[in-house]
Design a protein around this motif. Structure first.
Motif, short mmCIF file in Angstrom:
data_model
loop_
_atom_site.label_atom_id
_atom_site.label_comp_id
_atom_site.label_asym_id
_atom_site.label_seq_id
_atom_site.Cartn_x
_atom_site.Cartn_y
_atom_site.Cartn_z
N ALA A 46 0.83 -1.21 0.00
CA ALA A 46 0.00 0.00 0.00
C ALA A 46 0.86 1.26 0.00
O ALA A 46 0.40 2.34 0.33
CB ALA A 46 -0.92 0.00 1.22
N CYS A 47 2.14 1.10 -0.37
CA CYS A 47 3.01 2.28 -0.40
C CYS A 47 3.76 2.36 -1.73
O CYS A 47 4.48 3.32 -1.98
CB CYS A 47 3.99 2.27 0.77
SG CYS A 47 4.72 3.88 1.14
N GLY A 48 3.61 1.33 -2.57
CA GLY A 48 4.27 1.36 -3.89
C GLY A 48 5.62 0.66 -3.94
O GLY A 48 6.30 0.69 -4.96
N HIS A 49 6.01 0.00 -2.84
CA HIS A 49 7.32 -0.65 -2.85
C HIS A 49 7.36 -1.83 -3.83
O HIS A 49 8.43 -2.20 -4.31
CB HIS A 49 7.70 -1.11 -1.43
CG HIS A 49 7.74 0.01 -0.42
ND1 HIS A 49 8.15 -0.15 0.88
CD2 HIS A 49 7.44 1.34 -0.55
CE1 HIS A 49 8.08 1.01 1.52
NE2 HIS A 49 7.64 1.93 0.69
N ASP A 50 6.17 -2.41 -4.13
CA ASP A 50 6.10 -3.45 -5.16
C ASP A 50 6.63 -2.89 -6.50
O ASP A 50 7.40 -3.55 -7.20
CB ASP A 50 4.67 -3.98 -5.32
CG ASP A 50 3.62 -2.87 -5.41
OD1 ASP A 50 3.95 -1.69 -5.14
OD2 ASP A 50 2.46 -3.17 -5.75
N SER A 100 11.89 -3.93 4.98
CA SER A 100 11.54 -3.20 6.22
C SER A 100 11.81 -1.70 6.21
O SER A 100 12.32 -1.16 7.18
CB SER A 100 12.27 -3.85 7.40
OG SER A 100 11.45 -3.80 8.54
N GLU A 101 11.40 -1.05 5.12
CA GLU A 101 11.47 0.43 5.13
C GLU A 101 10.42 0.97 6.09
O GLU A 101 10.66 1.94 6.81
CB GLU A 101 11.24 0.97 3.72
CG GLU A 101 11.51 2.48 3.60
CD GLU A 101 10.44 3.35 4.21
OE1 GLU A 101 10.82 4.38 4.83
OE2 GLU A 101 9.25 3.06 4.12
N GLU A 102 9.23 0.34 6.09
CA GLU A 102 8.11 0.90 6.85
C GLU A 102 8.39 0.94 8.35
O GLU A 102 7.78 1.73 9.05
CB GLU A 102 6.83 0.08 6.57
CG GLU A 102 6.36 0.13 5.11
CD GLU A 102 5.82 1.50 4.70
OE1 GLU A 102 5.77 2.41 5.55
OE2 GLU A 102 5.46 1.66 3.51
N THR A 103 9.24 0.08 8.83
CA THR A 103 9.57 0.11 10.27
C THR A 103 10.92 0.78 10.51
O THR A 103 11.39 0.82 11.64
CB THR A 103 9.63 -1.32 10.85
OG1 THR A 103 10.74 -1.99 10.24
CG2 THR A 103 8.36 -2.10 10.57
N HIS A 110 -1.23 7.04 0.43
CA HIS A 110 -0.34 5.93 0.78
C HIS A 110 -0.83 5.28 2.07
O HIS A 110 -1.32 5.95 2.96
CB HIS A 110 1.09 6.46 0.98
CG HIS A 110 1.76 6.81 -0.31
ND1 HIS A 110 2.77 6.05 -0.85
CD2 HIS A 110 1.54 7.82 -1.18
CE1 HIS A 110 3.15 6.60 -2.00
NE2 HIS A 110 2.43 7.67 -2.22
N HIS A 111 -0.70 3.96 2.13
CA HIS A 111 -1.06 3.13 3.30
C HIS A 111 -2.59 2.90 3.38
O HIS A 111 -3.06 2.28 4.33
CB HIS A 111 -0.54 3.70 4.62
CG HIS A 111 0.97 3.75 4.68
ND1 HIS A 111 1.67 3.97 5.85
CD2 HIS A 111 1.91 3.60 3.73
CE1 HIS A 111 2.98 3.97 5.60
NE2 HIS A 111 3.15 3.75 4.31
N HIS A 112 -3.35 3.41 2.42
CA HIS A 112 -4.81 3.21 2.41
C HIS A 112 -5.12 1.84 1.78
O HIS A 112 -4.44 1.42 0.84
CB HIS A 112 -5.45 4.33 1.58
CG HIS A 112 -6.94 4.38 1.68
ND1 HIS A 112 -7.76 3.51 1.00
CD2 HIS A 112 -7.76 5.19 2.40
CE1 HIS A 112 -9.03 3.79 1.28
NE2 HIS A 112 -9.06 4.81 2.13
ZN ZN Z 1 4.98 3.78 3.39
#
Ligand code: ZN
Ligand code: ZN
Length: 392
Positions: free
Chosen positions: A101-105, A136-139, A365-367
Motif C-alpha cells: 500500500a506504499c508502492g514498494h512493489d 523493512s522500510e516501513e519500520t 499511501h497506506h490506504h
Molecule cells: Zn509507506
C-alpha cells in the motif's frame, strides 16, 4: 539515451508483470523470503552472478560490473509491504492480510527493469552498479540492518540513488519526475512518557498525586516547545498520538502514559526538541509531586539530497522526458524514509516518480485502496539507468 528510453518503454509490460507478482505476494518487515527469492531468480536470469542474499535478514545486493572504468553507484529499492487488508478489488490483489500500500512493489520491479537495461549495456557502462533491495522500510529497520550486514562495503559506494512512486508530493502529475536539492523528508523520532503519581479515591484528590493531571499539563506544554522555542523557519511537529491512564471514573490512577512522534528537518532542531521534551515533562511531573520516565527512540535521520548528484539526476531525467516534465519538489514532507540512513553515509539523491491516476481516483499511501498508475514505471527504470551511464 534514446536507446535507453526506447528499451525502458518496451520493458514496461515486463516491469508491470513483476510488480503484480510482488503485489499479489506481499511480505512485511524484515521477513521477506519469497520476495528475496523472486528477486534473486530474476537477477540470475539476467546473467548477474555476484549476488548476496540475506543482507539485513532477507535483503539482496547484486553487482553489475561495467566494462569501462569508473566509480561505484548504489541503486536502492525498498521491497516491504504493510499489515493492511487490501480493498482495491484488483485482479492481482493480495489476500494474506498484507498489502503493498506504499508502492514498494513497483520500486522492486522498476529496479529489476533498471538492472536489465544496465546488463544489456555493460560494454558502455562505466564503473560498478550495486543493486540494493532493502526490506523493512516501513519500520525503519531495513536500512540499518543492511548497513550492519556490510552493505556499505565490498565495494564501497561513491554515490547512491533511489526513488518513491505514488502521490507523496502534490502538484506533480503522473509521467513527471520530481527532484529536490537538500532536505526532502523529515527526521522521525518517538517518545513515551510515563507519569507516576500516587493512586487513590476520586473524592480525595488531596491524598493522591494525579498523573492524568500531569499528562494534561504536559500535552499543552509540549506544544509550546514548537510554538515558542523552535525557529519558525525550521519546521517541527510534536504529535501526541496516544494517552493511556485510568481504569474507572472515580479512581485516581497511579500512572498515565503519553506517546507520540517528533518530526524535524535539521539536526539542531531535532536535538533540541527531544532534549526540551524530556525537560518539560520532567519539570511538570516534579512540580506536581510526581515523576516522569521519558523514553526516546531516535528513528530515521532527515533525508538530505546531495546538490551535485541531484543536479546530474535532474539532467538524466530531462534527457529522458524533456524540461517540462521534470520539476523541483516545492517543499519537503514531514514523512520519514529510511533511505536517509544510506544518504547519511554516501552522497546521493532520492527522487519522486508521481504515479497516480488523477481526477479524484487516488487514495493516500497506506490506504487499503491505494493503487499506482502502471504506465509510468518505465520512466523510473530509464532515468536510473541513464543516470548510471552518465553520472560520472
Ligand atoms: Zn509507506
Ligand atoms: Zn514508502
Amino acid at each position: 539515451m534514446t536507446d535507453i528510453k526506447k528499451r525502458a518503454q518496451a520493458l514496461n509490460p515486463q516491469i508491470v508483470e513483476w510488480r503484480r507478482h510482488f503485489h499479489q505476494n506481499p511480505e512485511t518487515g524484515l521477513d521477506t523470503p519469497l520476495t528475496e527469492a523472486f528477486i534473486v531468480e530474476r537477477l540470475r536470469e539476467m546473467g548477474i552472478d555476484e549476488i548476496r542474499k540475506g543482507v539485513g535478514r532477507h535483503g539482496v545486493t547484486a553487482l553489475i560490473r561495467g566494462e569501462k572504468p569508473g566509480k561505484v553507484l548504489g541503486i536502492r529499492a525498498d521491497i516491504d509491504a504493510l499489515p493492511v487488508m487490501e480493498d482495491t478489488g484488483l485482479p492481482f490483489a493480495a489476500t494474506n492480510n498484507r498489502m503493498h500500500a506504499c508502492g514498494h512493489d513497483a520500486h522492486v520491479a522498476i529496479l529489476l527493469g533498471t538492472a536489465k537495461i544496465l546488463v544489456e549495456n555493460r560494454k558502455k557502462l562505466p564503473g560498478t552498479i550495486k543493486l540494493i533491495f532493502q526490506p523493512s522500510e516501513e519500520t525503519s529497520e531495513g536500512a540499518p540492518a543492511m548497513i550492519r550486514d556490510g552493505v556499505m562495503e565490498n565495494p564501497a559506494m561513491d554515490a547512491i540513488i533511489g526513488l518513491h512512486t505514488g502521490n507523496l508530493w502534490k502538484g506533480l502529475s503522473s509521467g513527471m519526475v520530481g527532484y529536490r536539492y537538500g532536505v526532502l523528508m523529515a527526521a522521525t523520532d518517538w517518545f513515551t512518557v510515563t507519569f507516576e503519581g500516587k493512586g487513590g479515591h476520586g473524592a480525595t484528590p488531596h491524598l493522591t498525586v494525579d498523573p492524568i493531571a500531569m499528562a494534561c499539563q504536559a500535552f499543552s506544554a509540549i506544544q509550546m516547545i514548537v510554538s515558542r522555542e523552535t525557529n519558525p523557519l525550521s519546521p517541527a511537529v510534536i504529535t501526541v498520538g496516544k494517552i493511556c491512564g485510568g481504569t474507572a471514573l472515580n479512581v485516581i490512577a497511579p500512572t498515565c502514559t503519553i506517546s507520540g512522534t517528533i518530526r524535524s528537518l535539521d539536526p539542531e532542531t531535532r536535538a533540541m526538541l527531544s532534549e526540551r521534551l524530556r525537560a518539560v515533562c520532567d519539570g511538570i511531573a516534579r512540580s506536581m509531586r510526581g515523576r516522569a520516565d521519558v523514553q526516546m527512540t531516535f528513528g530515521t535521520p532527515a533525508l538530505i539530497n546531495d546538490r551535485e548528484i541531484t543536479d546530474r539526476l535532474r539532467k538524466a531525467a530531462v534527457d529522458i522526458l524533456g524540461e517540462e516534465a521534470v520539476a523541483e519538489v516545492p517543499e519537503p514532507t514531514m514523512g520519514g524514509e529510511d533511505m536517509a540512513y544510506f544518504l547519511e553515509k554516501v552522497p546521493g539523491s532520492f527522487f519522486f516518480l508521481p504515479s497516480m491516476y488523477g481526477g479524484g481516483k487516488d487514495y493516500p499511501h497506506h490506504h487499503p485502496k491505494f493503487d499506482l498508475d502502471e504506465e509510468v514505471f518505465w520512466i523510473g527504470s530509464a532515468v536510473m539507468a541513464h543516470f548510471a551511464m552518465t553520472w560520472q
